[in-house]
Design an enzyme around this catalytic site. Structure first.
Site, short mmCIF file in Angstrom:
data_model
loop_
_atom_site.label_atom_id
_atom_site.label_comp_id
_atom_site.label_asym_id
_atom_site.label_seq_id
_atom_site.Cartn_x
_atom_site.Cartn_y
_atom_site.Cartn_z
N SER A 87 2.33 -2.14 1.86
CA SER A 87 3.21 -2.96 2.68
C SER A 87 4.57 -3.07 2.01
O SER A 87 4.70 -2.78 0.82
CB SER A 87 2.60 -4.37 2.84
OG SER A 87 3.51 -5.27 3.42
N TYR B 40 -1.68 -12.25 -0.10
CA TYR B 40 -1.68 -10.92 0.51
C TYR B 40 -0.68 -10.04 -0.22
O TYR B 40 -0.96 -8.87 -0.52
CB TYR B 40 -1.32 -11.05 1.99
CG TYR B 40 -1.17 -9.74 2.73
CD1 TYR B 40 -2.28 -9.09 3.27
CD2 TYR B 40 0.08 -9.16 2.93
CE1 TYR B 40 -2.15 -7.90 3.98
CE2 TYR B 40 0.23 -7.97 3.63
CZ TYR B 40 -0.90 -7.35 4.15
OH TYR B 40 -0.75 -6.16 4.85
#
Length: 248
Positions: free
Chosen positions: A138, A151
């Site tokens: 990400s 996360y």
């Protein structure tokens, strides 16, 4: 690496980026197997895509061992692993955040699961003339988002692991390690993050993944992630502040 006539496993292939990538790879002449823990979702996706599927919980060691045994028996020419399955919690750190439990779930799916599956599949991948492991991380892998704190931690860990694995395997194998760093993508998992309003279609990510692998770009940026990374290298503090503007 020419991504055609390959046998590919896509984790989390029942929806989102995994589904879109599976669809594109099929169109490009590859055999695709999708896996995940939701049997109903996988069955529906597999019928739509016309592919095989294997139900399995990637956070469970026994389930992963069974998955690998089936792959070795039925798909002995498997040469591409796409570690796409992921989970994330939208929240902010604080005294009542319950961050440890959220982080535990995120690390189990986003870090430990791909690390375990990759390690167990290495013997099979090494048998192929050429092979690839694709880790979907990400844009939060290089700077955190305060509303996705743990996360971000998990994706940062997978980024670091990808770099170490790439260097290690380059010494004596033909296995290439790709890392995909998307910005916000519109999927079921990103609804709480504004994915419907501001996210890119998953098909955009799929196309970038395909292009990047074919061009041997080991770090593949999707959407705004490339510029965000360039900004981070120029001025980390300013880049992180801009990335989190209005969120803290």
């Amino acid at each position: 690496m020419e991504l055609t006539k390959k046998t590919v496993l896509v984790t989390g292939g029942g929806s989102g980026i995994g589904y879109a990538t599976a669809m594109l790879l099929i169109k490009k002449g590859n055999q695709v197997i999708i896996t995940g823990r939701n049997a109903e979702k996988l069955d529906k996706a597999a019928k739509e895509l016309g592919v095989d599927y294997i139900v399995g919980d990637l956070t469970d060691a026994d389930s992963v061992a069974s998955l690998v045994k089936k792959l070795e028996a039925d798909y002995s020419d498997l040469s591409v692993l796409i570690n796409n399955a992921g989970v994330g919690f939208v929240y902010k750190l604080g005294e009542s955040a319950n961050a440890v439990e959220k982080a535990r779930q995120e690390f189990e799916t986003n870090y430990f699961a791909p690390v375990r599956l990759t390690e167990l599949l290495l013997p099979l991948l090494k048998k192929q003339p050429e092979a690839a492991i694709v880790n979907i991380t990400s844009n939060v892998a290089f700077h955190p988002l305060v509303v996705l704190p743990t996360y971000s931690d998990a994706k940062t860990a997978l980024h670091s692991h990808s770099v170490a694995l790439r260097l290690t395997l380059s010494a004596d194998t033909n296995i290439k390690i790709f890392e995909v760093m998307p910005s916000l993508i519109n999927t079921d998992a990103t609804k709480d993050m504004g994915g419907e309003q501001h996210g890119l279609p998953p098909e955009v990510a799929a196309q970038e993944i395909y292009n990047g692998i074919n061009e041997d770009r080991y770090e593949i940026f999707v959407g705004e992630a490339g510029q965000q990374y360039a900004d981070y290298l120029t001025d980390p503090n300013a880049a992180v502040a801009k990335f989190n503007q209005g969120l803290y």
